[in-house]
Structure formats: C-alpha cells, structure tokens
Design a protein around this motif. Structure first.
Motif, short mmCIF file in Angstrom:
data_model
loop_
_atom_site.label_atom_id
_atom_site.label_comp_id
_atom_site.label_asym_id
_atom_site.label_seq_id
_atom_site.Cartn_x
_atom_site.Cartn_y
_atom_site.Cartn_z
N GLU A 1 -0.98 -21.60 -53.36
CA GLU A 1 -2.43 -21.49 -53.21
C GLU A 1 -3.04 -22.69 -52.50
OE1 GLU A 1 -3.27 -18.53 -53.98
OE2 GLU A 1 -1.57 -18.08 -55.26
N GLY A 2 -2.22 -23.67 -52.16
CA GLY A 2 -2.70 -24.86 -51.49
C GLY A 2 -2.94 -24.61 -50.01
N ILE A 3 -3.86 -25.38 -49.43
CA ILE A 3 -4.16 -25.27 -48.00
C ILE A 3 -4.26 -26.68 -47.41
CG2 ILE A 3 -5.30 -23.03 -48.12
CD1 ILE A 3 -8.00 -24.50 -48.09
N ARG A 4 -4.07 -26.76 -46.10
CA ARG A 4 -4.25 -28.02 -45.39
C ARG A 4 -5.30 -27.78 -44.32
NH1 ARG A 4 0.87 -30.89 -44.24
NH2 ARG A 4 0.46 -31.53 -46.37
N LEU A 5 -6.38 -28.54 -44.41
CA LEU A 5 -7.49 -28.41 -43.47
C LEU A 5 -7.38 -29.46 -42.38
CD1 LEU A 5 -10.29 -28.12 -46.17
CD2 LEU A 5 -9.47 -26.26 -44.73
N SER A 6 -7.89 -29.14 -41.20
CA SER A 6 -8.01 -30.17 -40.17
C SER A 6 -8.97 -31.22 -40.72
CB SER A 6 -8.55 -29.57 -38.87
OG SER A 6 -9.84 -29.04 -39.10
N SER A 7 -8.87 -32.44 -40.21
CA SER A 7 -9.72 -33.50 -40.73
C SER A 7 -11.20 -33.18 -40.53
CB SER A 7 -9.36 -34.85 -40.09
OG SER A 7 -9.39 -34.75 -38.68
N GLY A 8 -11.55 -32.49 -39.46
CA GLY A 8 -12.94 -32.09 -39.24
C GLY A 8 -13.44 -31.14 -40.30
N ALA A 9 -12.62 -30.17 -40.67
CA ALA A 9 -13.01 -29.21 -41.70
C ALA A 9 -13.08 -29.89 -43.06
CB ALA A 9 -12.03 -28.04 -41.73
N PHE A 10 -12.08 -30.71 -43.37
CA PHE A 10 -12.05 -31.40 -44.66
C PHE A 10 -13.29 -32.27 -44.84
CE2 PHE A 10 -10.87 -34.55 -47.80
CZ PHE A 10 -10.02 -33.89 -48.67
N SER A 11 -13.65 -33.00 -43.78
CA SER A 11 -14.79 -33.92 -43.89
C SER A 11 -16.12 -33.19 -44.02
CB SER A 11 -14.82 -34.90 -42.71
OG SER A 11 -15.05 -34.20 -41.50
N ALA A 12 -16.16 -31.91 -43.71
CA ALA A 12 -17.38 -31.12 -43.96
C ALA A 12 -17.54 -30.82 -45.45
CB ALA A 12 -17.34 -29.82 -43.16
N LEU A 13 -16.46 -30.96 -46.20
CA LEU A 13 -16.49 -30.71 -47.65
C LEU A 13 -16.53 -32.00 -48.47
CD1 LEU A 13 -13.81 -27.87 -47.87
CD2 LEU A 13 -16.30 -27.61 -48.00
N ALA A 14 -15.78 -33.00 -48.03
CA ALA A 14 -15.65 -34.24 -48.79
C ALA A 14 -15.25 -35.36 -47.83
CB ALA A 14 -14.57 -34.07 -49.87
N PRO A 15 -15.46 -36.60 -48.23
CA PRO A 15 -15.00 -37.70 -47.37
C PRO A 15 -13.47 -37.71 -47.31
CG PRO A 15 -15.87 -38.54 -49.45
CD PRO A 15 -16.12 -37.07 -49.43
N LEU A 16 -12.94 -38.12 -46.15
CA LEU A 16 -11.49 -38.15 -45.99
C LEU A 16 -10.82 -39.05 -47.02
CD1 LEU A 16 -11.08 -38.21 -42.10
CD2 LEU A 16 -11.00 -36.25 -43.65
N SER A 17 -11.54 -40.02 -47.53
CA SER A 17 -10.98 -40.93 -48.54
C SER A 17 -10.62 -40.19 -49.83
CB SER A 17 -11.95 -42.07 -48.84
OG SER A 17 -13.18 -41.56 -49.34
N ALA A 18 -11.18 -39.00 -50.04
CA ALA A 18 -10.83 -38.20 -51.23
C ALA A 18 -9.38 -37.74 -51.15
CB ALA A 18 -11.76 -37.01 -51.38
N GLU A 19 -8.86 -37.52 -49.96
CA GLU A 19 -7.49 -37.11 -49.65
C GLU A 19 -7.08 -35.75 -50.19
OE1 GLU A 19 -4.62 -40.15 -50.49
OE2 GLU A 19 -5.70 -41.62 -49.26
N ILE A 20 -7.37 -35.44 -51.43
CA ILE A 20 -7.02 -34.15 -52.04
C ILE A 20 -8.22 -33.66 -52.85
CG2 ILE A 20 -5.49 -32.92 -53.63
CD1 ILE A 20 -3.39 -35.10 -53.10
N ILE A 21 -8.58 -32.41 -52.63
CA ILE A 21 -9.70 -31.83 -53.40
C ILE A 21 -9.27 -30.46 -53.92
CG2 ILE A 21 -11.54 -33.09 -52.23
CD1 ILE A 21 -12.00 -30.63 -50.45
N SER A 22 -9.88 -30.05 -55.00
CA SER A 22 -9.61 -28.74 -55.60
C SER A 22 -10.63 -27.73 -55.03
CB SER A 22 -9.73 -28.83 -57.12
OG SER A 22 -9.41 -27.59 -57.70
N VAL A 23 -10.13 -26.70 -54.36
CA VAL A 23 -11.00 -25.75 -53.67
C VAL A 23 -10.76 -24.33 -54.17
CG1 VAL A 23 -11.18 -27.14 -51.57
CG2 VAL A 23 -9.37 -25.43 -51.76
N VAL A 24 -11.72 -23.47 -53.86
CA VAL A 24 -11.58 -22.03 -54.06
C VAL A 24 -11.73 -21.43 -52.67
CG1 VAL A 24 -12.59 -19.97 -55.10
CG2 VAL A 24 -12.52 -22.12 -56.38
N TRP A 25 -10.84 -20.55 -52.30
CA TRP A 25 -10.88 -19.96 -50.97
C TRP A 25 -10.55 -18.48 -51.00
CZ3 TRP A 25 -6.32 -18.00 -48.90
CH2 TRP A 25 -5.12 -18.43 -49.48
N ASN A 26 -10.97 -17.79 -49.95
CA ASN A 26 -10.67 -16.37 -49.84
C ASN A 26 -10.64 -15.97 -48.36
OD1 ASN A 26 -13.77 -16.66 -50.28
ND2 ASN A 26 -13.55 -14.68 -49.25
#
Length: 132
Positions: free
Chosen positions: A105-130
């Motif tokens: 269930e894990g995903i890897r986002l591009s840094s641009g997409a990840f930073s739209a959700l959280a700062p890159l310093s978070a490194e790992i976040i818990s998400v819900v996706w569909n």
C-alpha cells in the motif's frame, strides 16, 4: 418454453425503455462508496529527468507517483491518476513509475508532489490514496 403475449409485451417494453434511457448523474449520488481507499506510507524521490518505468522522462516538479509491484501490475496502470490525501490536503498524481521496494500500500511521490503535502524534511508520511 412458451411465454404469454402479455409477458413478452412487458419484456419488449422494458428493453426498449432501457435502451433509450440516458443515465444522468445526480449530485446527491455518492460515487465514493464504490471507490477503494488504501492507507500506506509515502516517501519521495527525485526523478531528475530520468525515464520512469512507464517509459517517459519525469521531472522532480512533476506530480508523479511510483506504485508498489502489487498495484503497478506490470504497467497496467501507467498514466492513470491517483488522489492522495494527507492531513486534509489532496493532490492528484499520475502513475509514471514503479517502486520495487515499496510495501503493498506504500507509494513513492516525486519530490514536487510530496512537498505539496508536507515538507521534504518529513521524509515519510502516512497517506490515504485511491485510483481516480
């Protein structure tokens, strides 16, 4: 097997109406009831203009996601979209890569997409996706 004339008339009418009907979505219809949501961890990576598993060059700023082999299905989902939610933020990302080391269930986002959700310093976040 024999059918009565009234029965055949009802069946013919039903089929004719069914063929002519044009379904119209109602704003009250809850289509998310048919959507499967996945919970997993999201990490990020920098595509740096390299080719993803779906065969196109990707940039760090692109809203791209890499799926685990369990969801990538040998590329069957390339270029489809996912909705990713983190702490009431939603983004739309395009499937463009494979994350061989991601959990199911894990995903890897591009840094641009990840930073739209959280700062890159978070490194790992818990998400819900569909899948959209």
């Amino acid at each position: 097997m024999r059918f009565s004339a009234p029965f055949l008339s009802v069946v013919a009418t039903y089929l004719a109406v069914g063929v002519q009907a044009n379904p119209v979505a109602s704003p009250e219809v809850n289509i998310t009831a048919r959507t499967t949501y996945f919970s997993g961890l999201a990490t990020y990576y920098n595509p740096n203009g390299n080719y993803g598993a779906c065969g196109a060059r990707m940039q760090n700023s692109d809203f791209i996601v890499a799926l685990s082999p369990a969801h990538y299905h040998n590329g069957a989902h390339c270029w489809q979209h996912l909705n990713v939610n983190y702490e009431s933020k939603d983004i739309d990302v395009t499937i463009g890569d494979l994350c061989a080391e991601c959990t199911t269930e894990g995903i890897r986002l591009s840094s641009g997409a990840f930073s739209a959700l959280a700062p890159l310093s978070a490194e790992i976040i818990s998400v819900v996706w569909n899948f959209e």
